[in-house]
Scaffold this active site. Structure first.
Site, PDB file in Angstrom:
ATOM      1  N   MET A 133      -8.862   8.213  -0.211  1.00 56.71           N
ATOM      2  CA  MET A 133      -9.678   8.636   0.942  1.00 56.71           C
ATOM      3  C   MET A 133     -10.196  10.050   0.722  1.00 56.71           C
ATOM      4  SD  MET A 133      -7.111   7.371   3.916  1.00 56.71           S
ATOM      5  CE  MET A 133      -6.582   5.660   4.026  1.00 56.71           C
ATOM      6  N   ASP A 179      -4.665   3.569  -1.903  1.00 57.21           N
ATOM      7  CA  ASP A 179      -5.735   3.929  -0.973  1.00 57.21           C
ATOM      8  C   ASP A 179      -6.242   5.332  -1.249  1.00 57.21           C
ATOM      9  OD1 ASP A 179      -6.002   1.645   0.824  1.00 57.21           O
ATOM     10  OD2 ASP A 179      -3.922   2.072   1.355  1.00 57.21           O
ATOM     11  N   HIS A 211      -1.262  -1.426  -4.252  1.00 53.54           N
ATOM     12  CA  HIS A 211      -2.504  -1.054  -3.579  1.00 53.54           C
ATOM     13  C   HIS A 211      -2.536   0.458  -3.380  1.00 53.54           C
ATOM     14  CE1 HIS A 211      -5.994  -2.022  -1.036  1.00 53.54           C
ATOM     15  NE2 HIS A 211      -5.574  -1.068  -0.224  1.00 53.54           N
ATOM     16  N   ASP A 261      -6.658  -6.416   4.376  1.00 45.69           N
ATOM     17  CA  ASP A 261      -6.005  -5.103   4.425  1.00 45.69           C
ATOM     18  C   ASP A 261      -6.023  -4.530   5.840  1.00 45.69           C
ATOM     19  OD1 ASP A 261      -5.083  -2.543   3.857  1.00 45.69           O
ATOM     20  OD2 ASP A 261      -6.771  -1.980   2.579  1.00 45.69           O
ATOM     21  N   MET A 280     -12.046   4.489  -0.549  1.00 45.55           N
ATOM     22  CA  MET A 280     -12.687   4.742   0.750  1.00 45.55           C
ATOM     23  C   MET A 280     -13.362   6.102   0.645  1.00 45.55           C
ATOM     24  SD  MET A 280      -9.606   3.248   3.072  1.00 45.55           S
ATOM     25  CE  MET A 280      -8.483   3.359   1.694  1.00 45.55           C
ATOM     26  N   HIS A 328      -8.355   1.068  -3.965  1.00 47.14           N
ATOM     27  CA  HIS A 328      -9.274   0.878  -2.835  1.00 47.14           C
ATOM     28  C   HIS A 328      -9.947   2.223  -2.546  1.00 47.14           C
ATOM     29  CE1 HIS A 328      -9.519  -0.149   1.787  1.00 47.14           C
ATOM     30  NE2 HIS A 328     -10.711  -0.049   1.228  1.00 47.14           N
ATOM     31  N   SER A 344       0.845  -1.198   0.000  1.00 49.50           N
ATOM     32  CA  SER A 344       0.000   0.000   0.000  1.00 49.50           C
ATOM     33  C   SER A 344       0.878   1.246   0.000  1.00 49.50           C
ATOM     34  CB  SER A 344      -0.903   0.007   1.235  1.00 49.50           C
ATOM     35  OG  SER A 344      -1.392   1.315   1.434  1.00 49.50           O
ATOM     36  N   MET A 362     -11.451  -5.719   5.614  1.00 46.62           N
ATOM     37  CA  MET A 362     -10.651  -4.750   6.373  1.00 46.62           C
ATOM     38  C   MET A 362     -10.368  -5.334   7.755  1.00 46.62           C
ATOM     39  SD  MET A 362      -9.969  -2.161   4.499  1.00 46.62           S
ATOM     40  CE  MET A 362      -9.051  -1.355   5.818  1.00 46.62           C
TER      41      MET A 362
END
Ligand code: DX5
Ligand code: ZN
Length: 216
Positions: free
Chosen positions: A34, A32, A30, A172, A65, A63, A6, A134
């Site tokens: 957000m 992330d 990966h 994760d 979020m 991913h 990540s 998660m």
């Protein structure tokens, strides 16, 4: 077992340097995303993903979020995402969202927060390529693995077997050389690791150690 470092734990002032440190031994990158609403943190968006796409052939495991992911799926696909994962909790019309991701001919995943039940995926499991469990509350790297999630991974793995399905199970949050074996034995196919890899002195070596730890 596949390993997806990540980049949340990499140096944001030089993401490319971080990618170069892991790309020989990693299977996926990966990423992330957000938005400061779905999770209490803000990270990166499609512009950064698009810039990175030119420099590596690693598959991008994005991913999301974020709230209202439907609004941004196209942008992430255009930026070069190979897998887009949305949170079940952020999707009122999850089936529609999954169809939208798949309409771009990329893989679709659904992520579950630690306390969200596997039952919420009962009517979508046959349509998706990946489930992301998660094992921390999403929002930050470097948190502690929630041990009760091992049972959730085991349960998902047996649901998959009983239904004869082929989606991958990604896990994760809080994974390191000490707990990776348990996670894989519970049924995980793809390990995400941020701080364990990028905060180590030799990220590439740490990936090897994660693989070794599973064999031991
Ligand atoms: C958490 C992110 C994770 C995180 C993992 O919200 O989804 O991908 O970066 O970092 P570690 O491995 O440090 O828990
Ligand atoms: Zn993640």
């Amino acid at each position: 077992m596949k390993i997806a470092p990540s980049i949340l734990s990499a140096n944001f002032a030089n993401l490319l340097e971080g990618i170069r440190k892991i790309e020989k031994n990693a299977d996926l990158l990966h990423i992330d995303v957000m938005d400061g609403h779905f999770v209490p943190n803000i990270s990166i968006g499609p512009v950064v993903v698009k810039s990175l796409r030119k420099y590596t052939s690693l598959p991008f495991d994005v991913h999301l979020m974020i709230e209202n992911p439907d609004l941004y799926i196209k942008d992430f696909v255009k930026a070069g995402a190979n897998i887009v994962t949305v949170h079940q909790e952020a999707c009122i019309h999850l089936h529609r969202t999954i169809q939208k991701i798949k309409s771009y001919d990329i893989k679709a995943g659904v992520a579950l927060n630690p306390t969200t039940s596997l039952d919420t995926l009962k009517y979508i499991l046959q349509d998706i390529d990946m489930v992301l469990i998660m094992t921390v509350n999403p929002g930050f790297g470097g948190q502690k693995f929630i041990d009760s999630m091992l049972k959730k991974i085991e349960e998902l793995s047996s649901i998959r077997e009983n239904l004869n399905l082929t989606f991958e199970i990604e896990v994760d949050g809080g994974i390191n050389v000490h707990n990776v074996k348990q996670v894989v034995e519970a049924g995980c196919d793809i390990i995400v690791a941020g701080s364990a890899i990028f905060e180590s002195t030799d990220p590439s070596q740490t990936i090897k150690e994660l693989r070794e730890a599973v064999k031991r």
